[in-house]
Write an enzyme that holds these catalytic residues in place. Structure first.
Site, PDB file in Angstrom:
ATOM      1  N   ASP A 159       0.843  -1.200   0.000  1.00 29.64           N
ATOM      2  CA  ASP A 159       0.000   0.000   0.000  1.00 29.64           C
ATOM      3  C   ASP A 159       0.884   1.259   0.000  1.00 29.64           C
ATOM      4  OD1 ASP A 159      -2.386  -1.678   0.409  1.00 29.64           O
ATOM      5  OD2 ASP A 159      -1.465  -2.043   2.356  1.00 29.64           O
ATOM      6  N   HIS A 187      -4.629  -3.263   6.585  1.00 32.38           N
ATOM      7  CA  HIS A 187      -4.400  -3.545   5.166  1.00 32.38           C
ATOM      8  C   HIS A 187      -5.745  -3.985   4.578  1.00 32.38           C
ATOM      9  CE1 HIS A 187      -3.116  -5.059   1.363  1.00 32.38           C
ATOM     10  NE2 HIS A 187      -3.603  -6.242   1.646  1.00 32.38           N
TER      11      HIS A 187
END
Ligand code: NAX
Length: 328
Positions: A159, A187
């Site tokens: 990410d 996440h």
């Protein structure tokens, strides 16, 4: 030459495993002076495929690859492990409720946590990649009471890297000109990529962009939903970029983050930034001397606060659900 480091990869026959193992064996995980011994853990039906991958690894004649063991037994896989990459997990299939998903993963990460507790080396570092990564890490950690809790981490580096790339494209700069990017929280689609502390050209990235509408309406959802966009385009989930992020995560943990910069790792909260202690949540971290520390003292404005809290709330719900299932 230094003593080989034992690196265990679970889900070794999967697509991330395939993208990861060759890079580990070539020295990109721990550096060009560190030989590695690979342990591949797979479920029994996938052992043959893992053997095929091991044959290809042998065929690369990597000078740093000291050996490969393949097993379907977690105790064997984690005996003496120094770096554990927990990639194999149970994906969500159609019609599966969240509780079913968490329970199925509990069946994987509880015994793996126990095996790490039983056999890991003193300096073991654990990275959970398999989803739901943060909560799977929490499950494994809670079954490894003899291992320091902070050794269990989960991956938000993909990410982080996605956020760097989106921002660099928007500003027309190189990713190398951006520092201090942060992913906060889980996440998952609730993660919060923060541009208010990222720096580019002597300004915060939010100032450099100077477009709150793009930041809130485009940047954040693009980063958070990038995984789904990759599936849509590729017909399969991110593999090489996920493997790359796993390499980055461990490399920085072991070798340190560059001076003046930090990275994002999901680590057990010490209560920093109002994140309840013990939740495995993503934070800005600095790595030095083989350890990481959560960056302290950042000012969090109201916009960021709301988004961090929402992601942390989701993590707390996942923790409560696995607690109810008796998995932690
Ligand atoms: P694959 O389905 O290709 O591979 C998973 C492998 O794990 C399979 O070979 C399977 O046999 C094995 N496995 C299942 N149970 C196991 C067990 N108990 N012990 C050992 N091995 C076991 O999935 P892949 O694309 O490689 O993705 C792996 C995991 O990474 C998934 O959970 C996925 O959701 C997750 N991801 C996490 C990311 C992150 O940023 N944290 C991004 C990429 C990826 O989506």
């Amino acid at each position: 030459m230094a003593r080989p480091v034992n690196v265990t990869v679970t889900g070794a026959a999967g697509q991330i495993g395939y993208a990861l193992l060759f890079r580990i064996a070539s020295g990109q995980l721990l550096g060009k002076d560190t030989p590695v011994r690979l342990r591949l853990l797979e479920i029994t039906p996938a052992l043959k495929a893992a053997e095929g991958t091991a044959m290809e690894l042998a065929d690369c004649a990597f000078p740093l690859l000291d050996g490969i063991d393949i097993t379907d037994d977690a105790k064997t896989a984690f005996d003496g492990v120094n770096v554990a990459l927990l990639v194999g997990a149970r994906p969500r299939t159609k019609g599966m409720e969240r509780g079913d998903l968490l329970a199925a993963n509990g069946g994987i990460f509880k015994p793996q946590g126990e095996a790490i507790n039983a056999g890991a080396a003193e300096d073991v570092r654990v990275l959970v990649v398999g989803n739901p990564a943060n909560t799977n890490a929490l499950i494994a950690q809670s079954h490894a009471p003899d291992v320091p809790a902070e050794r269990f981490t989960a991956m938000t580096r993909l990410d982080h890297n996605r956020a760097l790339s989106q921002l660099a494209t928007k500003l027309g700069v190189s990713v190398s000109e951006i520092t201090k990017m942060t992913i906060w929280g889980n996440h998952s689609a609730t993660q919060y990529p923060d541009l208010f502390h990222a720096q580019v050209g002597g300004k915060t990235a939010a100032e450099a962009v100077n477009d709150q509408e793009w930041l809130a309406g485009n940047f954040i959802p693009t980063v958070a939903k990038r995984g789904a966009a990759i599936i849509e385009a590729r017909g399969a989930s991110s593999a090489a970029s996920a493997a790359n992020a796993a390499i980055d995560h461990i490399y920085d943990w072991v070798n340190g983050t560059p001076e003046g910069d930090w990275t994002s790792m999901a680590v057990p909260s010490d209560g920093s930034y109002g994140v309840p202690e013990g939740l495995i949540s993503s934070f800005p971290v600095v790595c030095k001397d083989g350890k990481y520390e959560i960056v302290q003292g950042l000012e969090i404005d109201e916009f960021s606060r709301g988004l961090i809290d929402a992601s942390v709330r989701e993590l707390a719900e996942e923790r409560d659900a696995v607690r109810e299932l008796g998995l932690i």
